[in-house]
Design an enzyme around this catalytic site. Structure first.
Site, PDB file in Angstrom:
ATOM      1  N   PHE A  89       0.848  -1.181   0.000  1.00  0.00           N
ATOM      2  CA  PHE A  89       0.000   0.000   0.000  1.00  0.00           C
ATOM      3  C   PHE A  89       0.888   1.236   0.000  1.00  0.00           C
ATOM      4  O   PHE A  89       2.070   1.156   0.337  1.00  0.00           O
ATOM      5  CB  PHE A  89      -0.892  -0.003   1.248  1.00  0.00           C
ATOM      6  N   ARG A 114      -0.850   9.404  -0.059  1.00  0.00           N
ATOM      7  CA  ARG A 114      -2.048   9.856  -0.768  1.00  0.00           C
ATOM      8  C   ARG A 114      -2.038  11.339  -1.119  1.00  0.00           C
ATOM      9  O   ARG A 114      -2.534  11.738  -2.177  1.00  0.00           O
ATOM     10  CB  ARG A 114      -3.282   9.562   0.081  1.00  0.00           C
ATOM     11  N   GLU A 166      -7.007   1.899  -2.907  1.00  0.00           N
ATOM     12  CA  GLU A 166      -5.574   1.992  -3.175  1.00  0.00           C
ATOM     13  C   GLU A 166      -5.006   0.609  -3.485  1.00  0.00           C
ATOM     14  O   GLU A 166      -3.951   0.469  -4.090  1.00  0.00           O
ATOM     15  CB  GLU A 166      -4.909   2.573  -1.928  1.00  0.00           C
ATOM     16  N   HIS A 216     -11.825  12.228   1.821  1.00  0.00           N
ATOM     17  CA  HIS A 216     -11.857  10.861   2.308  1.00  0.00           C
ATOM     18  C   HIS A 216     -11.725  10.746   3.818  1.00  0.00           C
ATOM     19  O   HIS A 216     -12.332   9.879   4.441  1.00  0.00           O
ATOM     20  CB  HIS A 216     -10.710  10.103   1.639  1.00  0.00           C
ATOM     21  N   LEU A 259     -15.209   5.672  -3.441  1.00  0.00           N
ATOM     22  CA  LEU A 259     -13.816   5.272  -3.365  1.00  0.00           C
ATOM     23  C   LEU A 259     -13.425   4.143  -4.323  1.00  0.00           C
ATOM     24  O   LEU A 259     -14.164   3.191  -4.523  1.00  0.00           O
ATOM     25  CB  LEU A 259     -13.523   4.812  -1.928  1.00  0.00           C
ATOM     26  N   ARG A 287      -2.597  10.700   6.557  1.00  0.00           N
ATOM     27  CA  ARG A 287      -2.670   9.307   6.992  1.00  0.00           C
ATOM     28  C   ARG A 287      -2.280   8.361   5.860  1.00  0.00           C
ATOM     29  O   ARG A 287      -2.682   8.562   4.718  1.00  0.00           O
ATOM     30  CB  ARG A 287      -4.096   8.978   7.439  1.00  0.00           C
ATOM     31  N   HIS A 316      -8.507  11.522  -1.031  1.00  0.00           N
ATOM     32  CA  HIS A 316      -8.005  10.259  -1.580  1.00  0.00           C
ATOM     33  C   HIS A 316      -7.833  10.465  -3.076  1.00  0.00           C
ATOM     34  O   HIS A 316      -8.713  11.011  -3.730  1.00  0.00           O
ATOM     35  CB  HIS A 316      -9.022   9.148  -1.290  1.00  0.00           C
ATOM     36  N   GLN A 334      -7.742  14.710   4.220  1.00  0.00           N
ATOM     37  CA  GLN A 334      -7.168  13.871   3.171  1.00  0.00           C
ATOM     38  C   GLN A 334      -8.117  13.736   1.987  1.00  0.00           C
ATOM     39  O   GLN A 334      -9.263  13.326   2.143  1.00  0.00           O
ATOM     40  CB  GLN A 334      -6.862  12.472   3.713  1.00  0.00           C
TER      41      GLN A 334
END
Lengths: 637, 251
Positions: free
Chosen positions: A121, A322, A266, A388, A263, A423, A249, A247
């Site tokens: 990730f 991200r 990822e 996100h 979404l 994050r 995304h 954040q």
């Protein structure tokens, strides 16, 4: 006096997502009576939407992984603004929390030798995410939901009543925290179904209400994400930190309009998917920022080799944190290399065989086929940034999750500090487990330490009820009626356009003006119908919370004159070391229903020496000021 | 492109209700839930509907569209003709609370009646070892988003309130199967499947499988194998004899 249904519990947990459920389990296992209150049905919380996985350095996929590597990745991802003690606890405890889920019945995907499989990730050095295809959040929620059922079954055996010590109050909204002498004494709310009031008399409340995404127009968040916990805490006297860090995304759906923002995990990139612009270029190689230079592959060949050989190659920049990827997509689109619907292309079709895609990414396959008529095994997906996650939240003690208000605890997305300015993917599910447990424990220990329980005054209950019912009474100032849906749309538009992914002082100021206008109109919000399952009323109540947290985001964003993680200032595009250790703390002032917001600067405690030494001095130099590093062992040696 | 869609929505509460006709704008790519939301925002602010993720992942917005159990967020307007009247009604198997919202507490009660996962004694956290091929059987059932559409469509309870007491419904019979097929679970729920959860009521018409938005093969992979386990236990003459001799309970 107002008619109110009363309940008495040792601990009340608000929110039934991952953090809330883990807190419930912990507090109940300590022998306390626990209520969990949630706005939706039990098992529907936003955690079910988490797709990719849960980060924990179990070392199953790569034995070099350990908590120190995870800690370093987390701090880098957050650009060293993270509360380092939270990041330390998180990295150390995440593996135990994941293994514990297996004892509750979770079934993660497996490695060849039967252990929990781990996937790559963004920002994680090694494959680290425990996962179940691309529906990991659902597995977490279901597992903990079922664990709670098993605790209720034990209570049934002991007391003849499933709900003797642990009860779920589903479709119930908490609108007010009640205090006595500065300590938590209860929580007041209403049943969504009937509109009737309910009061929880309790010395300890754990907030686990998630995020604030519904203040933005394009978001991956569900309707529940209205910043309730943030607002409740503020109004109770706790502080919020890091609210400027939101954040976006990088990969949300962009087409058709009705699904914009939903979404795209990822995990698509973790499993080999790559981002391309309209010219077919893998553009991410042009966007590796200075602080990450040397850590990412600089050619497509190396990036592709990395998927199979991580020792000899560096990772693909498609898997940068991200914030970096979202900004890159934003720039590409702005410079005219966007797709037909204003996004980028995410290509897994040309990278993996059809069967493999359907096996590894079944939800994504389903989602695109059903909602966009796109077969992701044959064509690329169109993606773009979507709101996100909020890194900011209630300031808590890392070890106990206690806020500044005695009896008030917070865990998960509604708490702040752990993720710093950004994050990493996969660190949310692990955050929920680690700090959900700690909040349950912290609340239990607090309750056990009390000699006497605070009580709720009738006057507070009457005031809370009046406040909740205000939208039925018509405009408070004799002005014209406002529709909550219209006001909500204006709020979302404002935040999206003026305090979104790229910010500027004049735009943020414009947003603050617009928020002031909405604040003036919010007292005129009027709802039709009665109190029974009335979504217009529910929105009117939630809207106050959205307005309050939006003000926090905007005001903090204006104050921070640098770009870092989930806060990008067009007028201050650089990372500024002077800002690294400074937190912006939002506090509520005044006692009106939507109080004013005050922002103050606060310094964080310097990182403990043994943790600081986990980093190379040359890396720290990219983030820290000269003064801060003067005492570093490599300098003094 | 945008067109005025014809929606017929059931509105009412526990006491009474009726179908009401509305004309609502529909745009390209929209789903039925988008139109319900537009109705709320423009014509009927107090129209009650449950929803959460709007991406087919939480299973909240279950209802019936033209009589078929569906998730409103996964039902695209493009499957209907533009001049077609689209009828949206609450799930029939559960008592109405208001408009499209029903009381689904039956499901949560049934969930509590199934003994939970029971690991072998002495197996410590971190020591669990299972093969992918073995976990996949239960993983299929754990894809369930608890939308309760299978419960809604199941004829055992759809128009038979009296059967609810003794029948857990496809979702929870599948939960029994999931635990039975968990590679490390040591509890025995085979007898209960028949005696407590009412597996015998199921006559494998596969209606549940047909409406499952997750495409879980409820009947083929969960219910039929459970029926086979019950049959093996109860009707195998050697097992029967063994049970007689050793007086094994619960079988």
């Amino acid at each position: 006096m107002t008619e109110v249904e009363r309940h008495n519990y040792d601990v009340v947990v608000i929110g039934a997502g991952g953090a809330g459920l883990r807190a419930v389990i912990e507090a109940r296992q300590r022998g306390l009576s626990v209520a969990v209150v949630c706005k939706s049905l039990f098992g529907k919380a936003h955690t079910v939407m988490a797709e990719g996985g849960c980060a924990a350095s179990m070392g199953n996929a790569n034995s070099h992984d350990n908590w120190q590597v995870h800690f370093r990745d987390t701090m880098r991802g957050g650009k060293f603004l993270n509360n380092w003690r939270m990041a330390e606890l998180h990295a150390k405890e995440a593996p135990d929390r994941v293994w514990e889920l297996e004892t509750y019945g979770a079934l993660f995907d497996r490695t060849a030798d039967g252990r929990i499989s781990q996937r790559n990730f963004g920002g994680h050095t090694y494959p680290r995410l425990a996962h179940v295809g691309d529906r990991t959040g659902l597995e977490l929620i279901r597992t903990m939901q079922q664990k709670i059922v098993s605790l209720q079954q034990e209570d049934f055996t002991s007391y003849g009543d499933y709900e003797a010590k642990l009860k779920v109050f589903a479709e119930c909204t908490v609108t007010e925290l009640v205090k006595e002498d500065g300590r938590i004494a209860g929580a007041f709310g209403y049943w969504r179904e009937s509109g009737r009031f309910v009061l929880f008399e309790t010395p300890a409340v754990v907030l686990a209400t998630g995020g604030i995404g519904k203040s933005f127009k394009v978001t991956s968040n569900s309707w529940e994400y209205t910043g309730d916990g943030h607002a409740l805490a503020l109004r109770a006297g706790a502080g919020l930190i890091n609210m400027e860090f939101v954040q976006f995304h990088p990969t949300g759906m962009v087409w058709p309009p009705s699904v914009k923002g939903i979404l795209v995990t990822e995990g698509v990139r973790g499993d080999g998917g790559v981002l391309k612009n309209a010219e077919g270029e893998r553009f991410m190689f042009r966007y590796i920022p200075d602080v990450f230079k040397g850590q990412y592959a600089d050619s497509e060949e190396e990036a592709d080799r990395w998927y199979t050989d991580q020792e000899g190659n560096r990772r693909t920049p498609d898997l940068l944190p991200r914030d970096e990827v979202a900004r890159a997509i934003n720039t590409e689109v702005k410079e005219g290399r966007g797709s037909q619907h204003g996004g980028m292309f995410l290509d897994i079709a040309s990278r993996l065989p059809t069967e493999e895609i359907r096996k590894r990414l079944p939800s994504m396959y389903h989602q695109f086929r059903e909602l966009a008529d796109v077969d992701i095994t044959a064509e690329p997906m169109e993606v773009g940034p979507t709101c996100h996650y909020v890194m900011g939240g209630i300031e808590v003690d890392p070890d106990t999750a206690a806020s500044a208000v005695p009896g008030l605890f917070a865990a998960g997305e509604c708490s702040g500090g752990m993720h710093g300015s950004n994050r990493l993917g996969g660190n949310s599910l692990s955050d929920l487990l680690v700090f959900g447990r700690r909040a349950g424990l912290g609340a239990a220990e607090y309750v056990e330490s009390l000699d006497a329980r605070p009580s709720v005054s009738d006057a507070d209950v009457t005031a809370a009820a009046k406040h909740a019912l205000a939208p039925f009474g018509g405009p408070d100032d004799g002005g014209s009626e406002e529709n909550p849906y219209t006001l909500h749309t204006e709020l979302q538009q404002t935040m999206n356009e003026l305090v979104g992914i790229i910010r500027k002082a004049d735009e943020i100021e414009k947003a603050i003006d617009k928020l002031a206008e909405i604040r003036a109109r919010i007292g005129r919000v009027t709802v039709e119908g009665n109190r029974q399952y009335n979504p217009g009323w529910h929105l009117a109540v939630d809207l106050r919370n959205m307005l309050l947290v939006s003000e926090c985001v905007a005001r903090a964003a204006l104050r921070r004159t640098e770009s870092r993680g989930g806060h990008t200032r067009d007028d201050f595009p650089q990372l500024d070391a002077q800002w690294r250790n400074r937190l912006l703390v939002c506090a509520a002032t005044g006692d009106q229903p939507v109080p004013a917001v005050d922002v103050e600067v606060k310094e964080q405690l310097p990182m403990r020496g043994d943790l600081l030494e986990l980093f190379e001095l040359s890396e720290l130099e990219k983030y820290y000021t000269e003064d801060e590093l003067a005492g570093h062992p490599e300098r003094t040696a | 492109m945008a067109y005025p869609a014809k929606l017929r929505v059931w509105r009412g509460d526990t006491t009474s209700g009726e179908l009401q006709d509305f004309e609502v704008e529909a745009n390209e790519g929209e789903v039925v839930l988008d139109l319900i939301h537009r109705l709320q925002a423009t014509q009927t602010p107090d129209l009650a509907v449950r929803w959460n993720c709007k991406a087919g992942k939480c299973g909240s917005c279950s209802a019936e569209v033209n009589g078929r159990p569906r998730l409103l967020c996964m039902t695209r307007m493009s499957i209907f003709d533009e001049d077609e009247v689209i009828t949206v009604t609450p799930m029939r198997t559960f008592p109405v609370i208001r408009d499209l919202v029903t009381d689904v507490s039956y499901n949560y009660e049934k969930a509590r009646e199934i003994p939970s996962f029971t690991p072998p004694e002495g197996l410590e956290p971190g020591e669990y070892r299972m093969q992918q091929v073995d976990v996949e059987r239960s993983q299929e059932f754990r894809k369930c988003i608890e939308c309760f559409l299978c419960q809604d469509t199941c004829h055992v309870i759809r128009d038979h309130e009296e059967n609810k007491q003794s029948f857990a419904g496809p979702r929870y019979l599948m939960r029994v199967a999931e635990l039975e097929m968990h590679p490390l679970d040591v509890a025995d729920r085979v007898g209960d499947a028949q005696d407590v959860h009412g597996l015998g009521y199921c006559n494998i018409t596969k209606c549940c499988t047909e409406v499952c938005p997750e495409g879980i093969h409820i009947t083929d992979n969960a219910l039929i194998p459970m029926k086979e386990r019950v049959a093996d236990r109860r009707y195998d003459p050697i097992v029967w004899l063994g049970n007689k001799i050793f007086k094994r309970d619960g079988a």
